[in-house]
Design an enzyme around this catalytic site. Structure first.
Site, PDB file in Angstrom:
ATOM      1  N   ASP A   1       0.870  -1.165   0.029  1.00 36.73           N
ATOM      2  CA  ASP A   1      -0.033  -0.010   0.032  1.00 36.73           C
ATOM      3  C   ASP A   1       0.807   1.362  -0.155  1.00 36.73           C
ATOM      4  O   ASP A   1       1.966   1.251  -0.567  1.00 36.73           O
ATOM      5  CB  ASP A   1      -0.914   0.032   0.994  1.00 36.73           C
ATOM      6  CG  ASP A   1      -2.473   0.629   0.835  1.00 36.73           C
ATOM      7  OD1 ASP A   1      -2.222   1.981   0.743  1.00 36.73           O
ATOM      8  OD2 ASP A   1      -3.372   0.087   0.871  1.00 36.73           O
TER       9      ASP A   1
ATOM     10  N   HIS B   1       2.156   1.844  -3.256  1.00 37.31           N
ATOM     11  CA  HIS B   1       0.894   3.014  -3.914  1.00 37.31           C
ATOM     12  C   HIS B   1       1.551   4.256  -3.723  1.00 37.31           C
ATOM     13  O   HIS B   1       0.893   5.126  -3.933  1.00 37.31           O
ATOM     14  CB  HIS B   1      -0.248   2.911  -3.089  1.00 37.31           C
ATOM     15  CG  HIS B   1      -1.016   1.536  -3.308  1.00 37.31           C
ATOM     16  ND1 HIS B   1      -2.330   1.349  -2.748  1.00 37.31           N
ATOM     17  CD2 HIS B   1      -0.639   0.287  -3.729  1.00 37.31           C
ATOM     18  CE1 HIS B   1      -2.758   0.103  -3.143  1.00 37.31           C
ATOM     19  NE2 HIS B   1      -1.611  -0.403  -3.866  1.00 37.31           N
TER      20      HIS B   1
END
Length: 806
Positions: A630, A653
């Protein structure tokens, strides 16, 4: 002349790894006993008792209350009274329904042979020894071989602890075992000071044993016995006074002890398995021995022996394996001798399969010899003369007791001489080592109780302190490291070993693994050298059960390191890996510096943000590598004056501000500076994200400068329609989070999506003062249509684009 008979006792898979000269990979099974006995909790309880912290709920059974008579004279009446009192007190404690503690108080008690027989009702039974127990000198009162002095038998769950002493008064009897230095000569084996027979799940801690008539500790038919911080002392000429003698027992662990005797410091004979001897100082004596083996018919095999980080001083032998010649077949295998320091040792390394032979020449000429070597590896080394071990105490010299209230001249635990590579920091007075409180660095024994016990002791200590996690692997359940500490000054935390979380989610009552809370001035470091790893083992179960990509109502996510209300702290030189949820989270924190930190989990591991910051101020994250499933770094509501510099991000991310606006009454985000970072192979580069339909809040003064993007999707993105897993309450309502004064400057590199810059601003509250300066981003596919490379939606007031290409 040819040898008449093949070897029967075989030595298999032995590795001698000495003086750090080489490394050999060996695997030894060290299985743990099963059951409800919690080693970490029991050891922490033993240590607390030694430090005077007693459980007020435990009923005390003091031998004085049962008629024991203190005094050091061999008065027949007192001897008989003490025997009866000790047995009755033990039986009362043993059969008590609930917590019980047998106490031998300060003073001297003369005692004849006694047996403490189980089974017991309460587990573990605590035996606290504060005074000195002296053996009677009349050898005729001992029935004979097999009947020792103090016997613990048939007990499951036992803790023997305290600063007390067992004095065997062996000098009065050693003449009966005078075998002219031949310990195999005929004669009665004299009684051991302490014997454990068919005892399982036991801890012996802090006890001194001096001048035993025979062995000091005799462990036979036992399972899961741990001995720490022992002092075992007898003159070097005392016959057969082995320090710890182990037979037909499984999982015996000896650590951080001083042993100086007239025979083997530690002897491991038939049927010994999964025995570890670590950080033991040995000398005088005959060294550390496996054997003798092969003396009797049908002996059980010896296997799984580890001797590590030990110091031997002035012994007749160093490391020895000894078997009788011409005896029945058996095996000794999987033995490791590693990281050993020897000083003035006569025979440092010896394998003797002619043990007991009077004429070695006759053996060589044709006496029956039982010898076979399998996979024997010998590694030589040169010992350094520059290191001087701590001298062993004189066997008969009185030393003051570690108990400040004790007044008897009893020997105290000697200072342990660790090998150079394992020597602890010099400020030993303020050093709180988790292994001293029962933590086992074996990767299998749960250690949270020991960690908390060590932390509480360090936190309350008056003076500079260090909470120390040594090398090794520690299985650590969820713990909360809380303050405030003495004078609001928490201990320095030094991590050298590996911390491993329980793999299963069922072990976590809430959403955190290790919590640091209410601490001011904390310093967490891995020190110099190899960076220690904090491994949450998320791949085992948590990632497979994570459903957050499909639904907002997903399984709980476990944060590996969470900091609550922590200020003026430093976190450096550590690694955090494979978190079940966030790797590191700062909430309600102020003035924290994070540097030289490595965070890693696979790119497909769900919701494993590297570092999450929320409701915090003055957080600086620098010189770190972060790869996750993430956001590498996510900065949530209430964050201000956050700096991210010299960070390498990927996979993941990207670096994100947000998500914002998910909850009502969120505080603003102000003053975020992300600079000099490299982002590689991530789903996004630098991002600001807010939820649609979000209530009003603000995010302003956001700086992203000097960023390099390498094959990144969506390198620059403002997303005010952020809605993962289709979990938004309303997608038609615009976000009311006001974004303003956002600067993207000197950002270069490559991207693999249609758009290099995406501005999805709110239609209800316009983005304001967005600056794109010196942007040089190139698609990895040159034929990407230029009209799609800049995507703008919503309302933007004050958009500046200068000297940019994307």
């Amino acid at each position: 002349m040819a040898i008449a008979r093949r070897a029967c006792t075989s030595i298999a898979a032995i590795s001698l790894l000495l003086c750090y000269s080489a490394v050999v990979s060996c695997e030894v099974t060290t299985g743990e006993a099963t059951g409800e006995f919690n080693v970490s909790a029991a050891n922490a309880r033993a240590n607390a008792i030694n430090r005077g912290i007693l459980d007020p709920t435990a009923k005390v059974f003091n031998v004085l209350q049962f008629g024991a008579k203190p005094g050091d004279k061999e008065d027949r009446h007192n001897i008989d009274s003490n025997h009866m009192a000790f047995v009755k007190a033990f039986e009362a404690a043993c059969h008590h329904e609930g917590k019980g503690r047998l106490v031998i108080p300060r003073g001297t008690f003369v005692l004849g042979p006694v047996t403490f027989m189980g089974p017991c009702n309460n587990t573990p039974l605590i035996v606290q020894i504060q005074g000195t127990i002296k053996a009677i000198t009349d050898i005729s009162e001992f029935p004979g071989q097999g009947e020792e002095w103090v016997n613990f038998q048939n007990i499951n769950g036992l803790v023997v602890t305290g600063s007390g002493t067992f004095d065997g008064q062996g000098a009065s009897c050693w003449k009966y075992r005078d075998t002219k230095n031949d310990n195999n000569a005929p004669g009665q084996r004299l009684p051991a000071n302490i014997q454990f027979v068919e005892v399982s799940n036991a801890i012996v801690r802090g006890i001194t044993s001096v001048n035993s008539k025979g062995f000091h500790y005799f462990i036979t038919g036992c399972k899961n016995i741990r001995l720490y911080h022992l002092n075992i002392i007898a003159p070097d000429e005392s016959p057969n006074t082995d320090g710890i003698h182990i037979s037909q027992s499984d999982v015996v662990k000896i650590a951080k002890s001083y042993i100086g005797t007239g025979d083997d410091c530690v002897g491991m004979i038939r049927g010994s398995s999964n025995v570890s001897v670590k950080k033991v100082t040995c000398g005088p004596g005959h060294g550390i021995s496996v054997g003798s083996l092969g003396k009797y018919d049908n002996e059980a095999d010896v296997k799984g022996i580890i001797v590590k980080d030990c110091t031997l001083v002035g012994t007749q032998n160093g490391l020895r394996i000894k078997t009788y010649e011409g005896k029945s077949a058996s095996r000794a295998s999987s033995m490791i001798f590693q990281d050993i320091v020897m000083k003035d040792v006569k025979h440092p390394i010896i394998i003797d399969q002619f043990y007991g032979g009077k004429d070695k020449k006759m053996v060589a000429l044709g006496m029956n010899s039982s010898v076979a070597f399998l996979s024997f590896l010998y590694i030589t080394c040169v010992m350094s003369a520059s290191w001087q071990p701590t001298p062993a105490p004189e066997p008969n010299s009185p030393v003051s007791s570690p108990d400040p209230e004790a007044n008897s001249p009893e020997p105290s635990p000697a200072t342990l001489a660790d090998s150079p590579e394992t020597q602890l920091p010099p400020t030993a007075e303020g050093l709180f080592d988790v292994t001293d409180y029962g933590a086992e660095p074996d990767g299998e024994t749960e250690t949270s109780s020991a960690f908390l016990e060590a932390w509480n002791a360090a936190c309350s200590h008056n003076g500079d302190t260090t909470f120390y996690i040594p090398e090794g692997t520690f299985l650590l359940g969820p713990v909360s490291i809380t303050g405030p500490c003495h004078n609001n000054q928490p201990p320095k935390i030094v991590i050298k070993g590996t911390l491993m979380a329980p793999p299963n989610l069922s072990a976590f009552p809430d959403t955190n693994w290790i919590v640091f809370q209410d601490l001011h001035g904390i310093n967490i470091s891995g020190g110099n050298g190899e960076v220690p790893n904090i491994d949450a083992q998320g791949e085992v179960e948590a990632w497979k059960r994570n459903s957050c990509s499909k639904s907002e109502k997903c399984n709980k996510l476990i944060t590996s390191l969470r900091f609550n209300n922590v200020s003026h702290g430093t976190i450096s030189n550590i690694a955090v890996s494979n978190s079940k949820g966030f790797h590191v989270a700062f909430l309600d924190c102020d003035n924290i510096n994070v540097y030289n930190v490595s965070i890693s989990s696979p790119g497909d591991s769900p919701n494993t943000d590297g570092i999450h910051v929320g409701m915090s101020t003055n957080i600086n994250i620098t010189s770190s590598n972060i790869g996750a499933g993430d956001d590498c770094i996510s900065i949530g509501p209430g964050s201000s004056n956050i700096s991210v510099a010299d960070v390498k991000c990927g996979p993941g991310h990207g670096i994100s501000i947000g998500s914002l606006g998910k909850y009502t009454d969120e505080e603003d985000v102000v003053g975020i500076n992300v600079r000099n970072c490299t982002i590689t192979g991530t789903q996004n580069g630098v991002r600001v994200k807010t939820w649609p339909g979000a209530p009003a809040s603000r995010a302003s003064n956001l700086m992203f400068t000097d960023i390099v993007m390498i094959n990144v999707s969506n390198p620059i993105i403002i997303d005010q329609e952020y809605c993962p897993s289709n979990s938004c309450k309303s997608t038609s309502e615009p976000s009311l989070v006001k974004l303003s004064d956002i600067h993207f400057k000197n950002i270069s590199g490559t991207y693999n999506t249609e758009s290099g810059v995406t501005l999805l601003c709110s239609s209800g509250v316009p983005c304001e003062n967005i600056h794109l300066i010196d942007i040089n981003l190139n698609p990895t596919e040159p034929e990407t249509p230029r009209e799609g490379r800049f995507n703008v939606k919503g309302v933007v007031n004050g958009l500046e684009i200068l000297n940019s290409s994307f």
